[in-house]
Write an enzyme that holds these catalytic residues in place. Structure first.
Site, PDB file in Angstrom:
ATOM      1  N   PRO A   9       0.782  -1.230   0.000  1.00 11.16           N
ATOM      2  CA  PRO A   9       0.000   0.000   0.000  1.00 11.16           C
ATOM      3  C   PRO A   9       0.820   1.290   0.000  1.00 11.16           C
ATOM      4  O   PRO A   9       1.860   1.366   0.668  1.00 11.16           O
ATOM      5  CB  PRO A   9      -0.841  -0.098   1.280  1.00 11.16           C
ATOM      6  CG  PRO A   9      -0.205  -1.151   2.105  1.00 11.16           C
ATOM      7  CD  PRO A   9       0.462  -2.094   1.150  1.00 11.16           C
ATOM      8  N   ASN A  10       0.338   2.233  -0.766  1.00 16.74           N
ATOM      9  CA  ASN A  10       0.889   3.601  -0.851  1.00 16.74           C
ATOM     10  C   ASN A  10       2.209   3.714  -1.614  1.00 16.74           C
ATOM     11  O   ASN A  10       2.712   4.823  -1.784  1.00 16.74           O
ATOM     12  CB  ASN A  10       1.043   4.224   0.551  1.00 16.74           C
ATOM     13  CG  ASN A  10      -0.284   4.274   1.285  1.00 16.74           C
ATOM     14  OD1 ASN A  10      -1.250   4.826   0.755  1.00 16.74           O
ATOM     15  ND2 ASN A  10      -0.361   3.695   2.454  1.00 16.74           N
ATOM     16  N   ARG A  17       4.083  11.219  -1.898  1.00 21.93           N
ATOM     17  CA  ARG A  17       3.978  10.808  -0.504  1.00 21.93           C
ATOM     18  C   ARG A  17       5.234  11.192   0.305  1.00 21.93           C
ATOM     19  O   ARG A  17       6.338  10.741  -0.017  1.00 21.93           O
ATOM     20  CB  ARG A  17       3.836   9.282  -0.525  1.00 21.93           C
ATOM     21  CG  ARG A  17       3.938   8.621   0.784  1.00 21.93           C
ATOM     22  CD  ARG A  17       4.040   7.122   0.610  1.00 21.93           C
ATOM     23  NE  ARG A  17       3.821   6.529   1.893  1.00 21.93           N
ATOM     24  CZ  ARG A  17       4.141   5.300   2.218  1.00 21.93           C
ATOM     25  NH1 ARG A  17       4.660   4.501   1.316  1.00 21.93           N
ATOM     26  NH2 ARG A  17       3.918   4.855   3.423  1.00 21.93           N
ATOM     27  N   TYR A  22      10.494   9.505   1.671  1.00 18.25           N
ATOM     28  CA  TYR A  22      10.554   8.518   0.581  1.00 18.25           C
ATOM     29  C   TYR A  22      11.184   9.050  -0.706  1.00 18.25           C
ATOM     30  O   TYR A  22      11.337   8.301  -1.670  1.00 18.25           O
ATOM     31  CB  TYR A  22       9.145   7.975   0.302  1.00 18.25           C
ATOM     32  CG  TYR A  22       8.556   7.256   1.499  1.00 18.25           C
ATOM     33  CD1 TYR A  22       9.050   6.018   1.888  1.00 18.25           C
ATOM     34  CD2 TYR A  22       7.536   7.830   2.255  1.00 18.25           C
ATOM     35  CE1 TYR A  22       8.543   5.367   2.999  1.00 18.25           C
ATOM     36  CE2 TYR A  22       7.014   7.179   3.368  1.00 18.25           C
ATOM     37  CZ  TYR A  22       7.520   5.946   3.734  1.00 18.25           C
ATOM     38  OH  TYR A  22       7.021   5.294   4.836  1.00 18.25           O
ATOM     39  N   ASN A  83       8.257  -5.371  -0.955  1.00 18.63           N
ATOM     40  CA  ASN A  83       8.135  -4.271   0.000  1.00 18.63           C
ATOM     41  C   ASN A  83       6.665  -4.268   0.426  1.00 18.63           C
ATOM     42  O   ASN A  83       5.821  -3.686  -0.249  1.00 18.63           O
ATOM     43  CB  ASN A  83       8.515  -2.941  -0.639  1.00 18.63           C
ATOM     44  CG  ASN A  83       8.421  -1.787   0.349  1.00 18.63           C
ATOM     45  OD1 ASN A  83       7.923  -1.979   1.466  1.00 18.63           O
ATOM     46  ND2 ASN A  83       8.863  -0.609  -0.045  1.00 18.63           N
ATOM     47  N   ALA A  86       3.253  -0.862   4.837  1.00 16.38           N
ATOM     48  CA  ALA A  86       2.738  -0.914   6.217  1.00 16.38           C
ATOM     49  C   ALA A  86       2.398  -2.337   6.658  1.00 16.38           C
ATOM     50  O   ALA A  86       2.470  -2.648   7.856  1.00 16.38           O
ATOM     51  CB  ALA A  86       1.515  -0.021   6.350  1.00 16.38           C
ATOM     52  N   GLU A 107      13.389  -8.755   1.258  1.00 20.13           N
ATOM     53  CA  GLU A 107      12.546  -7.668   1.770  1.00 20.13           C
ATOM     54  C   GLU A 107      13.221  -6.329   1.461  1.00 20.13           C
ATOM     55  O   GLU A 107      14.425  -6.189   1.679  1.00 20.13           O
ATOM     56  CB  GLU A 107      12.414  -7.855   3.293  1.00 20.13           C
ATOM     57  CG  GLU A 107      11.688  -6.744   4.021  1.00 20.13           C
ATOM     58  CD  GLU A 107      11.786  -6.906   5.556  1.00 20.13           C
ATOM     59  OE1 GLU A 107      12.621  -7.720   6.038  1.00 20.13           O
ATOM     60  OE2 GLU A 107      11.048  -6.204   6.255  1.00 20.13           O
ATOM     61  N   HIS A 109      12.867  -1.955   1.912  1.00 17.66           N
ATOM     62  CA  HIS A 109      12.209  -0.738   2.380  1.00 17.66           C
ATOM     63  C   HIS A 109      12.955   0.451   1.808  1.00 17.66           C
ATOM     64  O   HIS A 109      14.195   0.492   1.849  1.00 17.66           O
ATOM     65  CB  HIS A 109      12.178  -0.674   3.913  1.00 17.66           C
ATOM     66  CG  HIS A 109      11.408  -1.808   4.486  1.00 17.66           C
ATOM     67  ND1 HIS A 109      10.045  -1.879   4.394  1.00 17.66           N
ATOM     68  CD2 HIS A 109      11.816  -2.948   5.085  1.00 17.66           C
ATOM     69  CE1 HIS A 109       9.634  -3.011   4.925  1.00 17.66           C
ATOM     70  NE2 HIS A 109      10.694  -3.681   5.351  1.00 17.66           N
ATOM     71  N   ARG A 116      13.430   4.690  12.363  1.00 18.80           N
ATOM     72  CA  ARG A 116      12.102   5.316  12.485  1.00 18.80           C
ATOM     73  C   ARG A 116      11.365   4.839  13.743  1.00 18.80           C
ATOM     74  O   ARG A 116      12.002   4.382  14.681  1.00 18.80           O
ATOM     75  CB  ARG A 116      11.325   5.067  11.193  1.00 18.80           C
ATOM     76  CG  ARG A 116      12.030   5.701   9.973  1.00 18.80           C
ATOM     77  CD  ARG A 116      11.247   5.520   8.697  1.00 18.80           C
ATOM     78  NE  ARG A 116       9.971   6.249   8.748  1.00 18.80           N
ATOM     79  CZ  ARG A 116       8.998   6.080   7.844  1.00 18.80           C
ATOM     80  NH1 ARG A 116       9.157   5.231   6.844  1.00 18.80           N
ATOM     81  NH2 ARG A 116       7.868   6.768   7.947  1.00 18.80           N
TER      82      ARG A 116
HETATM   83  C1  DQA Z   1       8.168   1.284   3.833  1.00 18.98           C
HETATM   84  C2  DQA Z   1       8.312   1.504   5.346  1.00 18.98           C
HETATM   85  C3  DQA Z   1       7.005   1.180   6.051  1.00 18.98           C
HETATM   86  O1  DQA Z   1       7.145   1.375   7.451  1.00 18.98           O
HETATM   87  C4  DQA Z   1       5.909   2.083   5.555  1.00 18.98           C
HETATM   88  O2  DQA Z   1       4.678   1.751   6.161  1.00 18.98           O
HETATM   89  C5  DQA Z   1       5.783   2.094   4.075  1.00 18.98           C
HETATM   90  C6  DQA Z   1       6.997   2.046   3.260  1.00 18.98           C
HETATM   91  C7  DQA Z   1       9.427   1.729   3.060  1.00 18.98           C
HETATM   92  O3  DQA Z   1       9.533   1.350   1.897  1.00 18.98           O
HETATM   93  O4  DQA Z   1      10.265   2.457   3.598  1.00 18.98           O
HETATM   94  O5  DQA Z   1       4.698   2.236   3.536  1.00 18.98           O
HETATM   95  O6  DQA Z   1       8.002  -0.113   3.590  1.00 18.98           O
END
Ligand code: DQA
Length: 155
Positions: A9-10, A17, A22, A83, A86, A107, A109, A116
């Site tokens: 998501p997102n 965003r 990011y 990735n 959340a 994985e 990020h 964080r």
């Molecule tokens: C994320 C880090 C997560 O904590 C966050 O909720 C995201 C993006 C990252 O790519 O840094 O949506 O996975």
């Protein structure tokens, strides 16, 4: 060698965003950069008589769709870059799906989750991944691809 890149998501909102966290790169930039890396690795592998690398991409804001994407990867893909966004911090369903298919996964990020919030330190999926790349921006997907290809190549 077929690799599936799964984003949660997102991630489709990259560029808009929270750019201070990011960055300004978009999801399309992420796809383009990772495809370019796959071509670069393929060219090198071709010289060495090794497999070409093909990458496909899925982004969803829905947990169930991410689970289904992982299930459908079974028998179709040699590796997964994920990735979960959340859902990293909440989803046992995604962890179980990765364990169920047993496909080597890395994985990723974009941000450095380790620096964080406390609750971002939990990653359910990590248990099913061979490595974690964090805090390298969208270049982290290229790094993950290198790790994955090297790992699969050894098998
Ligand atoms: C994320 C880090 C997560 O904590 C966050 O909720 C995201 C993006 C990252 O790519 O840094 O949506 O996975």
């Amino acid at each position: 060698m077929k690799i599936l890149v799964i984003d949660g998501p997102n991630i489709n909102m990259l560029g808009v965003r929270e750019p201070e966290i990011y960055g300004r790169d978009t999801y399309e930039d992420l796809v383009d950069m990772t495809r370019a890396k796959a071509r670069e690795i393929s060219a090198k592998n071709y010289e060495e008589g090794k497999d070409m690398v093909k990458v496909n991409f899925i982004q969803s804001n829905h947990e169930g769709e991410l689970v289904t994407a992982i299930q459908k990867a079974y028998g179709m893909y040699d590796g997964i870059i994920i990735n979960p966004a959340a859902y990293t911090h909440t989803s046992i369903a995604i962890l179980d799906a990765l364990k169920a298919v047993g496909i080597p996964a890395v994985e990723v990020h974009i941000s450095d989750v380790s620096s964080r919030e406390e609750w971002r330190q939990i990653s359910y999926v990590r248990e099913a991944c061979i490595a974690t790349v964090s805090g390298e921006g969208i270049a982290g997907y290229s790094h993950a691809l290198e790790i994955l290809v090297e790992n699969i190549g050894k098998k």
